[in-house]
Design a protein around this motif. Structure first.
Motif, PDB file in Angstrom:
ATOM      1  N   UNK A  93      40.545  44.603  37.878  1.00  0.00           N
ATOM      2  CA  UNK A  93      39.224  44.907  37.967  1.00  0.00           C
ATOM      3  C   UNK A  93      38.436  44.584  36.766  1.00  0.00           C
ATOM      4  N   UNK A  94      39.217  44.841  35.589  1.00  0.00           N
ATOM      5  CA  UNK A  94      38.529  44.807  34.387  1.00  0.00           C
ATOM      6  C   UNK A  94      38.470  43.484  33.768  1.00  0.00           C
ATOM      7  N   UNK A  95      39.581  42.766  33.877  1.00  0.00           N
ATOM      8  CA  UNK A  95      39.755  41.515  33.221  1.00  0.00           C
ATOM      9  C   UNK A  95      38.699  40.198  34.384  1.00  0.00           C
ATOM     10  N   UNK A  96      38.794  40.497  35.463  1.00  0.00           N
ATOM     11  CA  UNK A  96      37.852  39.696  36.430  1.00  0.00           C
ATOM     12  C   UNK A  96      36.339  40.400  36.566  1.00  0.00           C
ATOM     13  N   UNK A  97      36.271  41.696  36.088  1.00  0.00           N
ATOM     14  CA  UNK A  97      35.024  42.097  36.124  1.00  0.00           C
ATOM     15  C   UNK A  97      34.385  42.094  37.672  1.00  0.00           C
ATOM     16  N   UNK A  98      35.412  42.747  38.601  1.00  0.00           N
ATOM     17  CA  UNK A  98      35.111  42.879  39.901  1.00  0.00           C
ATOM     18  C   UNK A  98      33.984  44.058  40.271  1.00  0.00           C
ATOM     19  N   UNK A  99      32.773  43.542  40.784  1.00  0.00           N
ATOM     20  CA  UNK A  99      31.824  44.360  41.002  1.00  0.00           C
ATOM     21  C   UNK A  99      32.285  45.737  42.100  1.00  0.00           C
ATOM     22  N   UNK A 100      32.949  46.835  41.457  1.00  0.00           N
ATOM     23  CA  UNK A 100      33.498  47.755  42.587  1.00  0.00           C
ATOM     24  C   UNK A 100      33.318  49.033  42.088  1.00  0.00           C
ATOM     25  N   UNK A 101      32.850  49.903  42.660  1.00  0.00           N
ATOM     26  CA  UNK A 101      32.692  51.388  42.110  1.00  0.00           C
ATOM     27  C   UNK A 101      33.135  52.486  42.862  1.00  0.00           C
ATOM     28  N   UNK A 102      33.371  53.674  42.343  1.00  0.00           N
ATOM     29  CA  UNK A 102      33.889  54.930  43.156  1.00  0.00           C
ATOM     30  C   UNK A 102      32.941  54.949  44.291  1.00  0.00           C
ATOM     31  N   UNK A 103      33.611  55.522  45.374  1.00  0.00           N
ATOM     32  CA  UNK A 103      32.830  56.034  46.542  1.00  0.00           C
ATOM     33  C   UNK A 103      31.621  57.168  45.970  1.00  0.00           C
ATOM     34  N   UNK A 104      32.048  57.700  45.130  1.00  0.00           N
ATOM     35  CA  UNK A 104      31.204  59.080  44.553  1.00  0.00           C
ATOM     36  C   UNK A 104      29.908  58.495  44.188  1.00  0.00           C
ATOM     37  N   UNK A 105      29.703  57.270  43.650  1.00  0.00           N
ATOM     38  CA  UNK A 105      28.610  56.761  43.178  1.00  0.00           C
ATOM     39  C   UNK A 105      27.672  56.174  44.233  1.00  0.00           C
ATOM     40  N   UNK A 106      27.831  56.103  45.566  1.00  0.00           N
ATOM     41  CA  UNK A 106      26.945  55.501  46.443  1.00  0.00           C
ATOM     42  C   UNK A 106      26.691  56.443  47.662  1.00  0.00           C
ATOM     43  N   UNK A 107      25.550  56.140  48.271  1.00  0.00           N
ATOM     44  CA  UNK A 107      24.836  56.958  49.203  1.00  0.00           C
ATOM     45  C   UNK A 107      24.894  56.108  50.781  1.00  0.00           C
ATOM     46  N   UNK A 108      25.860  56.761  51.204  1.00  0.00           N
ATOM     47  CA  UNK A 108      26.100  55.820  52.685  1.00  0.00           C
ATOM     48  C   UNK A 108      24.724  55.448  53.474  1.00  0.00           C
ATOM     49  N   UNK A 172      36.557  28.780  56.580  1.00  0.00           N
ATOM     50  CA  UNK A 172      35.783  28.098  57.754  1.00  0.00           C
ATOM     51  C   UNK A 172      34.504  28.540  57.305  1.00  0.00           C
ATOM     52  N   UNK A 173      33.969  29.116  56.546  1.00  0.00           N
ATOM     53  CA  UNK A 173      32.422  29.296  56.202  1.00  0.00           C
ATOM     54  C   UNK A 173      32.165  28.250  55.232  1.00  0.00           C
ATOM     55  N   UNK A 174      33.068  27.090  54.626  1.00  0.00           N
ATOM     56  CA  UNK A 174      32.966  26.188  53.836  1.00  0.00           C
ATOM     57  C   UNK A 174      32.366  26.579  52.514  1.00  0.00           C
ATOM     58  N   UNK A 175      32.998  27.897  52.066  1.00  0.00           N
ATOM     59  CA  UNK A 175      32.623  28.457  50.750  1.00  0.00           C
ATOM     60  C   UNK A 175      33.596  28.394  49.648  1.00  0.00           C
ATOM     61  N   UNK A 176      33.286  27.843  48.610  1.00  0.00           N
ATOM     62  CA  UNK A 176      34.433  27.876  47.466  1.00  0.00           C
ATOM     63  C   UNK A 176      34.393  28.994  46.492  1.00  0.00           C
ATOM     64  N   UNK A 177      35.203  29.873  46.632  1.00  0.00           N
ATOM     65  CA  UNK A 177      35.180  31.199  45.899  1.00  0.00           C
ATOM     66  C   UNK A 177      34.944  30.897  44.258  1.00  0.00           C
ATOM     67  N   UNK A 178      34.276  31.962  43.789  1.00  0.00           N
ATOM     68  CA  UNK A 178      34.169  31.804  42.306  1.00  0.00           C
ATOM     69  C   UNK A 178      35.630  31.919  41.829  1.00  0.00           C
ATOM     70  N   UNK A 179      35.690  31.633  40.621  1.00  0.00           N
ATOM     71  CA  UNK A 179      36.964  31.952  39.837  1.00  0.00           C
ATOM     72  C   UNK A 179      37.805  33.446  39.961  1.00  0.00           C
ATOM     73  N   UNK A 180      36.746  34.239  39.793  1.00  0.00           N
ATOM     74  CA  UNK A 180      37.238  35.507  39.715  1.00  0.00           C
ATOM     75  C   UNK A 180      37.494  35.972  41.253  1.00  0.00           C
ATOM     76  N   UNK A 181      36.797  35.647  42.219  1.00  0.00           N
ATOM     77  CA  UNK A 181      37.284  35.729  43.752  1.00  0.00           C
ATOM     78  C   UNK A 181      38.736  35.019  43.887  1.00  0.00           C
ATOM     79  N   UNK A 182      38.564  33.894  43.467  1.00  0.00           N
ATOM     80  CA  UNK A 182      39.903  33.158  43.864  1.00  0.00           C
ATOM     81  C   UNK A 182      41.000  33.721  43.186  1.00  0.00           C
ATOM     82  N   UNK A 183      41.017  34.134  41.952  1.00  0.00           N
ATOM     83  CA  UNK A 183      42.053  34.755  41.020  1.00  0.00           C
ATOM     84  C   UNK A 183      42.566  36.199  41.888  1.00  0.00           C
TER      85      UNK A 183
END
Length: 373
Positions: A93-108, A172-183
């Motif tokens: 998560x830290x090295x790739x700076x993945x945009x992910x947060x704890x569930x406590x920080x969101x409002x469903x 199938x969507x013809x999308x090239x992932x970012x380097x972070x997503x691919x890694x």
């Protein structure tokens, strides 16, 4: 005149139309179209991993967010329950700076599409409140029939990792992932399949090879070999001292309180490399929950089925597949918790075929073997 179902008019051996086939059996192009149809008209998607997520769950969720943003025009947020505790998972998560947060920080209520990856609602190892229906499920684990009530449930296909499924969707969507997503996806497949050596399908190999040129190898090295906290070494020291051998084929260990629940799975995995071993069972407690992890090298047995049979009847949630599985059970009072541990251990030992066999310390067994050599 009696009505005639469409299936009764087909010739023997003729494929049923797509509308009558389970989603997991459809070509990925059809699955993508159905996913985008479900997402059409929505504004904000909330994508949840399973609790205490592993790399496969993290990568799959980030890839689904990327896909929905690029092809459905949604704003997508990835969240997780529990903690990210294992050093490699934190590094991912830290090295790739993945945009992910704890569930406590969101409002469903601020989201109008809810998705779950690498697990299913009936399994219970997630943080989706019961009043919110999950509309999109993507998971490589065996299908739970209750999941089919979701508008989109791609579950139970021939995959060793959910990350492989997401690679197919991106292609199938013809999308090239970012380097972070691919890694992240590459590492998700790598860890879940043990470098393509465990429960790997041709789809996993193809996805792995397709991702490889896009991976940041330097960042991957930082993820695979992170700095480790002192607690890690203390836990392993304790684990080896507590491990018990039954014959030459079974090892069990009760870790007591652990600093991170995913360390239970890591210890079970590491002990499974013991020479001649067929069964590795580890358990540990974290924040009032008992975590159980099982590794199997006996092809006659299915780890996922066994752990469900033993743990779900005792109020736990469980999941997994042929060679690896895990469960989580609520802990009663201290005295009852000790009884639950003993009861679970006895049930597993009986399933392993070693009930009544005397346990030996792993440390002492190692000394005996060294003397014999």
């Amino acid at each position: 005149m009696p009505s005639v179902s469409p299936s009764s008019t087909r010739s023997k051996g003729e494929e049923p139309p797509s509308s009558e086939r389970p989603l997991a059996e459809l070509p990925v192009r059809n699955k993508l179209e159905e996913l985008l149809r479900v997402a059409r008209g929505r504004q904000r998607a909330l994508i949840l991993t399973h609790d205490n997520p592993d790399p496969d769950s993290l990568a799959s969720a980030v890839a689904l967010a990327f896909l929905l943003e690029k092809r459905a025009g949604l704003e997508a947020q990835v969240v997780y329950g529990g903690i990210i505790g294992r050093a490699e998972n934190l590094a991912l998560v830290k090295v790739l700076r993945l945009p992910i947060v704890p569930v406590s920080q969101v409002v469903f209520d601020e989201h109008d599409l809810l998705a779950l990856v690498d697990t299913q609602p009936p399994v219970g190892n997630h943080s989706v409140p019961a009043r919110y229906p999950v509309e999109v499920i993507i998971d490589h684990h065996p299908l739970r029939d209750e999941s089919l009530v979701a508008p989109f449930a791609d579950v139970g296909g021939e995959y060793g990792a959910t990350s492989t499924m997401m690679v197919e969707y991106l292609r199938a969507a013809r999308l090239e992932p970012s380097v972070e997503v691919a890694t992240a996806l590459f590492y998700g497949i790598k860890t879940d399949s043990r470098d393509l050596g465990r429960q790997t399908t041709p789809a996993d190999v193809e996805a792995y090879l397709w991702l490889f040129p896009q991976v940041d190898k330097h960042q991957l090295g930082r993820i695979e070999h992170p700095d480790l906290p002192p607690e890690y070494f203390r836990l392993y020291h304790s684990a080896i001292g507590r491990a018990r051998l039954y014959g030459q084929t079974v090892v069990t260990v009760d870790l007591g309180e652990v600093y991170s629940p995913d360390m239970v799975a890591e210890v079970a995995e590491r002990l499974s490399f013991l020479e001649g071993l067929k069964w590795s069972l580890a358990m540990g407690t974290f924040r009032g929950q008992l975590y159980v992890s099982l590794r199997v090298r006996d092809r006659r047995m299915n780890a996922g089925r066994l752990i469900r049979d033993i743990c779900e009847n005792r109020g736990g949630s469980a999941g997994g597949h042929g060679s690896m599985a895990g469960a989580r059970l609520p802990l009663p009072g201290e005295r009852a918790a000790a009884a639950l541990r003993r009861e679970l251990t006895r049930a597993f030992l009986e399933a392993f075929g070693v009930k009544g066999e005397r346990a030996r310390s792993l440390l002492l067994a190692g000394k005996s073997a060294a003397l014999e050599r």
